[in-house]
Design a protein around this motif. Structure first.
Motif, short mmCIF file in Angstrom:
data_model
loop_
_atom_site.label_atom_id
_atom_site.label_comp_id
_atom_site.label_asym_id
_atom_site.label_seq_id
_atom_site.Cartn_x
_atom_site.Cartn_y
_atom_site.Cartn_z
N GLU A 108 0.83 -1.21 0.00
CA GLU A 108 0.00 0.00 0.00
C GLU A 108 0.87 1.26 0.00
OE1 GLU A 108 -3.13 0.46 -0.33
OE2 GLU A 108 -4.19 -1.37 0.28
N GLY A 109 1.89 1.27 0.87
CA GLY A 109 2.74 2.45 0.94
C GLY A 109 3.55 2.67 -0.32
N ALA A 110 4.04 1.59 -0.93
CA ALA A 110 4.81 1.73 -2.16
C ALA A 110 3.95 2.29 -3.29
CB ALA A 110 5.40 0.38 -2.55
N TRP A 111 2.71 1.82 -3.40
CA TRP A 111 1.83 2.36 -4.43
C TRP A 111 1.52 3.84 -4.18
CZ3 TRP A 111 0.61 1.49 -9.12
CH2 TRP A 111 0.53 0.20 -9.64
N ARG A 112 1.30 4.20 -2.90
CA ARG A 112 0.96 5.60 -2.62
C ARG A 112 2.13 6.51 -2.96
NH1 ARG A 112 -0.85 8.55 3.08
NH2 ARG A 112 -1.73 10.40 2.06
N GLU A 113 3.35 6.08 -2.59
CA GLU A 113 4.51 6.92 -2.91
C GLU A 113 4.70 7.03 -4.41
OE1 GLU A 113 9.34 6.93 -2.24
OE2 GLU A 113 8.02 6.34 -0.59
N ARG A 114 4.50 5.92 -5.12
CA ARG A 114 4.65 5.98 -6.57
C ARG A 114 3.64 6.94 -7.19
NH1 ARG A 114 3.44 1.25 -11.08
NH2 ARG A 114 4.49 2.29 -12.81
N PRO A 119 7.41 12.48 -12.52
CA PRO A 119 8.27 11.77 -13.48
C PRO A 119 9.73 12.13 -13.26
CG PRO A 119 6.40 12.79 -14.59
CD PRO A 119 6.41 13.33 -13.19
N ARG A 120 10.61 11.20 -13.51
CA ARG A 120 12.03 11.47 -13.35
C ARG A 120 12.53 12.33 -14.50
NH1 ARG A 120 14.16 5.41 -11.79
NH2 ARG A 120 13.57 5.43 -9.59
N PRO A 121 13.28 13.38 -14.20
CA PRO A 121 13.86 14.16 -15.29
C PRO A 121 14.95 13.37 -15.98
CG PRO A 121 14.70 14.91 -13.16
CD PRO A 121 13.63 13.90 -12.87
N ALA A 122 15.18 13.68 -17.24
CA ALA A 122 16.23 13.00 -17.98
C ALA A 122 17.58 13.32 -17.34
CB ALA A 122 16.22 13.44 -19.44
N ALA A 123 18.37 12.29 -17.09
CA ALA A 123 19.67 12.48 -16.44
C ALA A 123 20.67 13.07 -17.41
CB ALA A 123 20.18 11.14 -15.91
N ALA A 124 21.53 13.92 -16.90
CA ALA A 124 22.62 14.44 -17.70
C ALA A 124 23.57 13.29 -18.05
CB ALA A 124 23.36 15.53 -16.93
N THR A 271 9.15 2.85 -9.90
CA THR A 271 8.53 2.52 -8.62
C THR A 271 9.54 2.77 -7.51
OG1 THR A 271 9.21 0.21 -8.35
CG2 THR A 271 7.35 0.64 -9.83
N PRO A 272 9.08 2.98 -6.27
CA PRO A 272 10.02 3.27 -5.18
C PRO A 272 10.65 2.03 -4.55
CG PRO A 272 7.78 3.40 -4.36
CD PRO A 272 7.68 3.14 -5.83
N LEU A 273 10.39 0.84 -5.08
CA LEU A 273 10.93 -0.37 -4.46
C LEU A 273 12.45 -0.44 -4.62
CD1 LEU A 273 8.28 -2.95 -5.75
CD2 LEU A 273 8.48 -2.06 -3.42
N ASP A 274 13.16 -0.64 -3.49
CA ASP A 274 14.58 -0.93 -3.57
C ASP A 274 14.76 -2.45 -3.60
OD1 ASP A 274 14.04 -1.67 -0.97
OD2 ASP A 274 15.42 -0.26 -0.04
N ARG A 275 16.01 -2.92 -3.58
CA ARG A 275 16.22 -4.36 -3.75
C ARG A 275 15.65 -5.16 -2.57
NH1 ARG A 275 20.88 -8.12 -3.44
NH2 ARG A 275 22.24 -6.40 -2.83
N ASN A 329 8.03 -5.04 -10.75
CA ASN A 329 8.82 -5.16 -11.97
C ASN A 329 10.19 -4.59 -11.66
OD1 ASN A 329 10.11 -4.10 -14.41
ND2 ASN A 329 8.26 -4.81 -15.47
N PHE A 330 11.22 -5.43 -11.70
CA PHE A 330 12.50 -4.96 -11.18
C PHE A 330 13.15 -3.93 -12.09
CE2 PHE A 330 14.22 -8.15 -14.02
CZ PHE A 330 15.53 -7.82 -14.26
N TRP A 331 12.78 -3.88 -13.39
CA TRP A 331 13.40 -2.87 -14.24
C TRP A 331 12.85 -1.47 -13.95
CZ3 TRP A 331 17.70 -4.40 -15.98
CH2 TRP A 331 18.40 -3.66 -16.91
N LEU A 332 11.66 -1.40 -13.36
CA LEU A 332 11.10 -0.11 -12.96
C LEU A 332 11.46 0.27 -11.53
CD1 LEU A 332 7.47 -0.25 -14.42
CD2 LEU A 332 9.56 0.55 -15.51
N ALA A 333 12.06 -0.65 -10.77
CA ALA A 333 12.35 -0.38 -9.37
C ALA A 333 13.47 0.64 -9.22
CB ALA A 333 12.73 -1.69 -8.66
N SER A 334 13.59 1.19 -8.00
CA SER A 334 14.54 2.27 -7.77
C SER A 334 15.96 1.78 -7.51
CB SER A 334 14.08 3.12 -6.58
OG SER A 334 14.05 2.33 -5.39
#
Length: 558
Positions: A108-114, A119-124, A271-275, A329-334
């Protein structure tokens, strides 16, 4: 925003229950390494290898997420009421119930934070320099894809046909036929008959929601209730807990993705999920789907395999999941990209280990990760033969995934994993049945024969002489792995046709090829495990390419 302080409690609960691997498991791992060292050059194992270390997930403190919103708090109260009934009826499931409640709160908390993240800005270019480690440097570049390319995955696609199998009526679909097949693999491997059919139904129908359009759900529900009253055991209770969690997770996913699709909020492509939190979510999502003997339930090698069986799903379906917004989805995780790459490499190392005879006979589910890859390669809804095919075969020379050595990856959660690469072992001459497969490839698809032959030699070095059924195995391989090699040689032409063909192919072969008692069924499966999960040009690895896009499409397919 108030943090829920759930993740650390969940990690503590898991660590308090994990038990170290069995000594016999460690001895067999060492024996397999020694045998392969002899095959390689007659000296010590892994000569001239390279080692890359990944620390155990639970060695880190997990991040915390916000407290649930009002709707989430209501869902959690309803969940508490359901779990209280289970806890009272089955006091032995106290830990199971506690884990279910903690993971639900974390979700629940991970979904709310997401939902509240921009959106993430494009990294330099120099902000996050690319990792130059052996595996990160060989990540595939994602091919261009449109949403229309993923139409095969839609759950509102063609109607589900009912087909009569040799044993019972089943839907001609992965939704139930594939489930029966995967369960049969596990039960036949142990001979324990750990869970009754109706107890699997508790899990199957909340997860595969689309089956409600084709099945008599009310009739099945009456059968389940009657069976529960007459013959209910601890494994059935665990199935009930997992079924409750599955239904809960689906309701949370539907809530947030529904808001996104209605335009009430905009979900970002991360998503805000770490490993740590990703790993614990995947562990819970799989823990009671596959029933272990009680003495193996909390062993670290069992938990690692359960987590990685979910990671295989992510690896194969990563871009489709990214397009549809699923949170686990681990490719979307933080987590850093290097950690994601190492997790993917660990999956392939474990698949190779599961092909070895030394891996079998101690742990009940050592083949689960590879069997999951086979299931997805034959079910017609995942992208194993789609996103994984690019034009032009990459060279075998210098391929880090080819040189990746087998590893049981026991320390995924605990002590960590050391992945090693070195010269790949191969037998000098194929056994009789593998040689016949190679000869058929020479006659029918000569362009793919050299690679196919060399991969059979690599497989038999791991497994020993293959003694499976030639006709049925070749029918599968020529329409999947060999066809994919030819498509790659042709610049990627016709790849979607291979993917679409794998669904009907899998429906035809689920029972005839893989049910216990069929001639050579375990031998057939282990060769498919290697070809789908570990053979060059590594269609499993090549499915990792991810390019961010707007969320859309239909996510609801189980």
């Amino acid at each position: 925003m108030e943090q829920a302080k759930i993740s650390e409690e969940l990690a503590h609960t898991v660590k308090a229950n994990v038990r170290h691997r069995a000594e016999e498991y460690a001895r067999r791992e060492a024996a397999g390494a020694a045998r392969l060292g002899t095959i390689t050059d007659g000296s010590a194992p892994w000569p001239g290898d390279t080692a890359i270390r990944l620390e155990g997930a639970l060695a880190s403190v997990p991040r915390e997420f916000p407290a649930p919103d009002a709707q989430g708090a209501l869902r959690l109260r309803e969940l508490d009421e359901q779990l209280a009934v289970v806890r009272e009826a089955f006091p032995a499931l106290r830990t199971d119930v506690e884990l279910c409640r903690l993971v639900a709160g974390m979700l629940e908390g991970a979904w709310r934070e997401r939902a509240q993240s921009p959106p993430r800005p494009a990294a330099a270019p120099d902000e996050h320099p690319p990792c130059l480690c052996l595996f990160c440097s060989q990540l595939p570049k994602p091919p261009p894809r449109r949403m229309a390319d993923y139409a095969f995955r839609r759950s509102d696609g063609r109607p589900l046909a009912v087909k009569t199998w040799p044993y019972r009526h089943e839907l001609d679909s992965v939704l139930t036929g594939g489930w029966v097949w995967n369960r049969a693999l596990q039960d036949a491997d142990t001979g324990r008959e750990l869970r009754f059919r109706y107890e699997d139904d508790i899990l199957t129908f909340p997860e595969y929601k689309r089956t409600g359009m084709a099945l008599d759900i009310e009739g099945i529900t009456r059968t389940v209730r009657r069976s529960v009253e007459e013959n209910f055991d601890i494994n059935g209770a665990r199935a009930l807990v997992s079924g409750i969690f599955t239904s809960y997770k689906r309701s949370v996913d539907e809530y947030w993705i529904g808001l996104h699709r209605r335009g009430a909020l905009s979900l970002p492509q991360h998503t805000p999920l770490d490993r740590v939190t990703y790993t614990m979510l995947q562990m819970m999502d799989c823990l009671w789907w596959h029933v272990s003997p009680d003495d193996q339930l909390w062993r670290e090698e069992n938990l690692a395999i359960l987590v990685m069986s979910r990671m295989v799903d992510d690896m194969v379906d990563v871009r489709a999941d990214a397009a549809t917004g699923e949170i686990n989805n681990f490719w979307l995780a933080s987590m850093p990209d290097h950690e994601k790459t190492m997790l993917a490499a660990s999956v392939i190392a474990l698949i190779k280990y599961a092909c070895m005879p030394e891996s079998r006979g101690v742990l009940w589910n050592v083949g689960l990760v590879g069997a999951t890859a086979v299931w997805m390669g034959l079910n017609g809804r995942h992208a194993l033969w789609f996103d994984g095919i690019t034009g032009g075969l990459p060279p075998v020379e210098g391929c880090a995934v080819c040189r990746l050595q087998p590893n049981p990856c026991t320390g995924l959660l605990t002590s960590g994993i050391t992945l090693r690469t070195s010269e790949r072992p191969a037998v000098r001459e194929l056994g009789g049945r593998a040689a016949e497969l190679s000869e058929r490839c020479r006659r029918e698809y000569p362009g793919a024969r050299e690679l196919f032959h060399s991969e059979l030699a690599g497989f038999e070095a791991l497994h020993g002489e293959w003694r499976g059924d030639i006709d049925s195995t070749w029918e599968i391989l020529r329409r999947t792995y060999v066809a994919a090699v030819n498509a790659s040689l042709a610049g990627g032409e016709g790849v979607d046709g291979i993917q679409r063909d794998s669904g009907p192919l899998g429906a035809d072969f689920y029972h005839t090829l893989n049910m216990g008692g069929a001639p050579g069924w375990r031998e057939n499966t282990v060769l498919l495990i290697y070809m789908f999960g570990a053979a060059h040009p590594h269609f499993l690895w090549n499915g990792l390419g991810h390019a961010p896009a707007e969320l859309g499409g239909d996510w609801l397919d189980g």
